[in-house]
Motif scaffolding. Structure first.
Motif, PDB file in Angstrom:
ATOM      1  N   ILE A 300      -2.176   7.831   6.723  1.00  0.00           N
ATOM      2  CA  ILE A 300      -1.998   8.264   5.343  1.00  0.00           C
ATOM      3  C   ILE A 300      -3.343   8.390   4.638  1.00  0.00           C
ATOM      4  O   ILE A 300      -3.434   8.980   3.574  1.00  0.00           O
ATOM      5  N   ALA A 301      -4.406   7.823   5.234  1.00  0.00           N
ATOM      6  CA  ALA A 301      -5.747   7.753   4.649  1.00  0.00           C
ATOM      7  C   ALA A 301      -5.714   6.962   3.343  1.00  0.00           C
ATOM      8  O   ALA A 301      -5.751   7.515   2.255  1.00  0.00           O
ATOM      9  N   PRO A 302      -5.671   5.621   3.432  1.00  0.00           N
ATOM     10  CA  PRO A 302      -5.516   4.793   2.236  1.00  0.00           C
ATOM     11  C   PRO A 302      -6.784   4.727   1.395  1.00  0.00           C
ATOM     12  O   PRO A 302      -7.882   4.588   1.925  1.00  0.00           O
ATOM     13  N   GLY A 303      -6.617   4.815   0.075  1.00  0.00           N
ATOM     14  CA  GLY A 303      -7.759   4.763  -0.825  1.00  0.00           C
ATOM     15  C   GLY A 303      -7.786   3.555  -1.726  1.00  0.00           C
ATOM     16  O   GLY A 303      -8.769   3.354  -2.447  1.00  0.00           O
ATOM     17  N   SER A 304      -6.729   2.729  -1.713  1.00  0.00           N
ATOM     18  CA  SER A 304      -6.650   1.612  -2.657  1.00  0.00           C
ATOM     19  C   SER A 304      -5.456   0.744  -2.304  1.00  0.00           C
ATOM     20  O   SER A 304      -4.614   1.122  -1.470  1.00  0.00           O
ATOM     21  N   LEU A 305      -5.364  -0.409  -2.953  1.00  0.00           N
ATOM     22  CA  LEU A 305      -4.233  -1.303  -2.754  1.00  0.00           C
ATOM     23  C   LEU A 305      -4.002  -2.096  -4.033  1.00  0.00           C
ATOM     24  O   LEU A 305      -4.951  -2.588  -4.653  1.00  0.00           O
ATOM     25  N   LEU A 306      -2.733  -2.231  -4.430  1.00  0.00           N
ATOM     26  CA  LEU A 306      -2.336  -2.967  -5.631  1.00  0.00           C
ATOM     27  C   LEU A 306      -1.184  -3.889  -5.282  1.00  0.00           C
ATOM     28  O   LEU A 306      -0.224  -3.480  -4.613  1.00  0.00           O
ATOM     29  N   LEU A 320       3.549  -4.189  -2.600  1.00  0.00           N
ATOM     30  CA  LEU A 320       2.227  -3.603  -2.438  1.00  0.00           C
ATOM     31  C   LEU A 320       2.304  -2.101  -2.668  1.00  0.00           C
ATOM     32  O   LEU A 320       3.266  -1.447  -2.238  1.00  0.00           O
ATOM     33  N   PHE A 321       1.297  -1.551  -3.331  1.00  0.00           N
ATOM     34  CA  PHE A 321       1.191  -0.111  -3.552  1.00  0.00           C
ATOM     35  C   PHE A 321      -0.153   0.353  -3.007  1.00  0.00           C
ATOM     36  O   PHE A 321      -1.192  -0.216  -3.347  1.00  0.00           O
ATOM     37  N   ALA A 322      -0.124   1.379  -2.170  1.00  0.00           N
ATOM     38  CA  ALA A 322      -1.351   1.937  -1.604  1.00  0.00           C
ATOM     39  C   ALA A 322      -1.453   3.402  -1.992  1.00  0.00           C
ATOM     40  O   ALA A 322      -0.473   4.151  -1.892  1.00  0.00           O
ATOM     41  N   GLY A 323      -2.631   3.804  -2.432  1.00  0.00           N
ATOM     42  CA  GLY A 323      -2.874   5.212  -2.693  1.00  0.00           C
ATOM     43  C   GLY A 323      -3.182   5.926  -1.395  1.00  0.00           C
ATOM     44  O   GLY A 323      -4.055   5.510  -0.635  1.00  0.00           O
ATOM     45  N   ALA A 324      -2.459   7.021  -1.115  1.00  0.00           N
ATOM     46  CA  ALA A 324      -2.664   7.796   0.111  1.00  0.00           C
ATOM     47  C   ALA A 324      -3.454   9.056  -0.215  1.00  0.00           C
ATOM     48  O   ALA A 324      -3.044   9.845  -1.072  1.00  0.00           O
ATOM     49  N   LEU A 325      -4.559   9.230   0.470  1.00  0.00           N
ATOM     50  CA  LEU A 325      -5.409  10.398   0.255  1.00  0.00           C
ATOM     51  C   LEU A 325      -4.902  11.594   1.066  1.00  0.00           C
ATOM     52  O   LEU A 325      -4.542  12.633   0.517  1.00  0.00           O
ATOM     53  N   GLU A 328      -1.074  12.257   0.405  1.00  0.00           N
ATOM     54  CA  GLU A 328      -0.850  12.619  -0.993  1.00  0.00           C
ATOM     55  C   GLU A 328       0.415  11.992  -1.606  1.00  0.00           C
ATOM     56  O   GLU A 328       1.329  12.670  -2.055  1.00  0.00           O
ATOM     57  N   HIS A 329       0.413  10.669  -1.645  1.00  0.00           N
ATOM     58  CA  HIS A 329       1.504   9.950  -2.313  1.00  0.00           C
ATOM     59  C   HIS A 329       1.044   8.528  -2.597  1.00  0.00           C
ATOM     60  O   HIS A 329      -0.034   8.113  -2.180  1.00  0.00           O
ATOM     61  N   ILE A 330       1.861   7.784  -3.332  1.00  0.00           N
ATOM     62  CA  ILE A 330       1.680   6.339  -3.469  1.00  0.00           C
ATOM     63  C   ILE A 330       2.665   5.677  -2.526  1.00  0.00           C
ATOM     64  O   ILE A 330       3.875   5.929  -2.586  1.00  0.00           O
ATOM     65  N   ASN A 331       2.161   4.824  -1.662  1.00  0.00           N
ATOM     66  CA  ASN A 331       2.966   4.174  -0.650  1.00  0.00           C
ATOM     67  C   ASN A 331       3.401   2.799  -1.155  1.00  0.00           C
ATOM     68  O   ASN A 331       2.566   1.920  -1.367  1.00  0.00           O
ATOM     69  N   ARG A 332       4.702   2.630  -1.412  1.00  0.00           N
ATOM     70  CA  ARG A 332       5.223   1.340  -1.903  1.00  0.00           C
ATOM     71  C   ARG A 332       5.814   0.559  -0.741  1.00  0.00           C
ATOM     72  O   ARG A 332       6.642   1.071   0.015  1.00  0.00           O
ATOM     73  N   LEU A 333       5.400  -0.704  -0.620  1.00  0.00           N
ATOM     74  CA  LEU A 333       5.832  -1.562   0.476  1.00  0.00           C
ATOM     75  C   LEU A 333       6.485  -2.819  -0.079  1.00  0.00           C
ATOM     76  O   LEU A 333       5.874  -3.555  -0.857  1.00  0.00           O
ATOM     77  N   SER A 334       7.718  -3.056   0.320  1.00  0.00           N
ATOM     78  CA  SER A 334       8.434  -4.263  -0.093  1.00  0.00           C
ATOM     79  C   SER A 334       8.181  -5.379   0.911  1.00  0.00           C
ATOM     80  O   SER A 334       8.187  -5.155   2.131  1.00  0.00           O
ATOM     81  N   LEU A 335       7.976  -6.591   0.388  1.00  0.00           N
ATOM     82  CA  LEU A 335       7.700  -7.754   1.221  1.00  0.00           C
ATOM     83  C   LEU A 335       8.818  -8.769   1.090  1.00  0.00           C
ATOM     84  O   LEU A 335       9.421  -8.915   0.017  1.00  0.00           O
ATOM     85  N   ASN A 336       9.086  -9.511   2.162  1.00  0.00           N
ATOM     86  CA  ASN A 336       9.982 -10.658   2.030  1.00  0.00           C
ATOM     87  C   ASN A 336       9.157 -11.888   1.662  1.00  0.00           C
ATOM     88  O   ASN A 336       7.943 -11.823   1.479  1.00  0.00           O
ATOM     89  N   LYS A 337       9.812 -13.031   1.542  1.00  0.00           N
ATOM     90  CA  LYS A 337       9.135 -14.231   1.065  1.00  0.00           C
ATOM     91  C   LYS A 337       8.027 -14.707   2.008  1.00  0.00           C
ATOM     92  O   LYS A 337       7.115 -15.429   1.603  1.00  0.00           O
ATOM     93  N   ASP A 338       8.102 -14.285   3.286  1.00  0.00           N
ATOM     94  CA  ASP A 338       7.088 -14.679   4.261  1.00  0.00           C
ATOM     95  C   ASP A 338       5.937 -13.683   4.339  1.00  0.00           C
ATOM     96  O   ASP A 338       4.999 -13.872   5.126  1.00  0.00           O
ATOM     97  N   GLY A 339       6.006 -12.617   3.529  1.00  0.00           N
ATOM     98  CA  GLY A 339       4.964 -11.616   3.547  1.00  0.00           C
ATOM     99  C   GLY A 339       5.166 -10.517   4.571  1.00  0.00           C
ATOM    100  O   GLY A 339       4.263  -9.699   4.785  1.00  0.00           O
ATOM    101  N   ASP A 340       6.325 -10.479   5.208  1.00  0.00           N
ATOM    102  CA  ASP A 340       6.610  -9.402   6.146  1.00  0.00           C
ATOM    103  C   ASP A 340       6.984  -8.140   5.380  1.00  0.00           C
ATOM    104  O   ASP A 340       7.691  -8.199   4.364  1.00  0.00           O
TER     105      ASP A 340
END
Length: 382
Positions: A300-306, A320-325, A328-340
């Motif tokens: 995705i060519a990541p440019g950032s992480l939030l 987690l939100f990653a900017g994709a260069l 061309e999108h914002i990549n949203r990642l859901s985590l469980n309590k263990d960080g998976d």
């Protein structure tokens, strides 16, 4: 995700081109709407005509300071009405992937006495290095400029400088340095290249860094084996540091950064060589090397992480939100309590923009910049 384009984006941008450049623009203008995790949001264009806006930070509840890779910075209010040029910046090596990079305010930052932290590339002779510095802002001028660490990462390459900054709010600062386009650097602990570094806020080395007492290892190193980490985010609630980095051709990685750990580059990689369908390194996994939490193939060519913690979008808290260069999108990642990482979603794809920097506002909204020079806002749909 269901996305509805509320008007043809190209026509919107054409009709307001120039309207948001300087003082006089009325307000941010909505360009698309969408739905995510049962929440409706809108994306608004706040400002235009920036030059590769690489880093962004809040200096007050309604003011953003934005770095531009060519070496300038501006202050823009959150309505997009006013723009002020920042003075007092150093000369940077603005070539290739280098230039003026990240900017972050220290925890608890307040004007005019708080510190702003910057990363950028500069020349040492005929070679370029990644630098960490800090300064204070007096109205529109940076003062008391201090270079905290001129990294040992000099090469004639203008690739893979990193570099993002994150704080643990326990008095420590992390920042990333890419391998500088030289693969062996990832496993060489006599260079800062290919590493995530940890310092005290004044640039000194914490006594509990993992390699402080190890001969022939640079004491600033916190983790190594990285290719080009361009996103860092610290999860304060769970006391953990996340990083996202570029793979070669395929193989971008999200990693949970553990003190003193080796993340493999270039010994392990999920990517391919640029000149053919050959794997990079010896394997995708190896004993003694930490495996990524997520791999992106294709890149995705990541440019950032939030790491999102706001109240405006309760369904995104902890994500987690990653900017994709490239993609061309914002990549949203859901985590469980263990960080998976348990799910992935792609936001704002209709914009067709290379997403560079992301920041959460005091209201819990998300501002983001694009390489085309735009500043956008994601807020709850009115």
């Amino acid at each position: 995700m269901i996305v509805s384009v509320v008007r043809t984006i190209s026509l919107v941008l054409l009709s307001i081109s120039g309207a948001l450049l300087f003082a006089g623009a009325a307000k941010a203008i909505e360009v698309i709407t969408g739905s995510s995790n049962s929440m409706n949001y809108q994306v608004s264009l706040v400002a235009q005509d920036l030059s590769v806006p690489w880093g962004v930070t809040f200096i007050s509840p309604n003011q953003l300071l934005i770095t531009q890779r060519h070496g300038e910075a501006v202050i823009i209010d959150t309505a997009g009405n006013n723009r002020t040029q920042v003075k007092g910046l150093p000369n940077v090596a603005a070539a290739g992937q280098g230039g003026l990079l990240d900017v972050v305010t220290e925890p608890g930052y307040q004007l005019p006495n708080g510190w702003l932290y910057f990363t950028y590339s500069k020349m040492l002779g005929d070679q370029a290095v990644t630098v960490l510095a800090r300064s204070k802002l007096d109205q529109d001028t940076l003062t008391q400029w201090q270079e905290l660490l001129v990294t040992n990462s000099a090469t004639t390459s203008y690739r893979h400088f990193g570099s993002r900054i994150a704080f643990d709010q326990q008095g420590h600062l992390f920042f990333s340095v890419g391998d500088r386009g030289e693969r062996p650097n990832g496993q060489d602990l006599t260079t800062h290249a290919g590493c995530i570094l940890r310092l005290n806020m004044d640039g000194t080395v914490p006594a509990d860094n993992p390699f402080v007492s190890t001969p022939d290892v640079l004491p600033e190193i916190w983790s190594y084996g990285h290719r080009n980490p361009q996103g860092l985010a610290f999860d304060l609630r769970n006391n953990r540091l996340w990083a996202i980095e570029h793979g070669p051709r395929g193989g971008d990685e999200i990693n949970l950064i553990v003190k003193g750990s080796n993340y493999g580059w270039p010994v392990t990689s999920h990517g391919k060589e640029y000149w053919g369908p050959l794997s990079v390194g010896e394997a995708t996994e190896k004993e003694g090397i930490v495996s990524p939490h997520k791999v992106y193939i294709p890149s995705i060519a990541p440019g950032s992480l939030l790491h999102y913690t706001g109240d405006a979008f309760p369904g995104w808290q902890g994500d987690l939100f990653a900017g994709a260069l490239k993609l061309e999108h914002i990549n949203r990642l859901s985590l469980n309590k263990d960080g998976d990482i348990i799910s992935e979603e792609r936001l704002v794809s209709p914009l067709k923009e290379r997403i560079r920097a992301l920041i959460q506002s005091p209201e819990g909204w998300i501002y983001f910049t694009t390489d085309s020079g735009n500043l956008y806002l994601i807020s709850p749909e009115r």
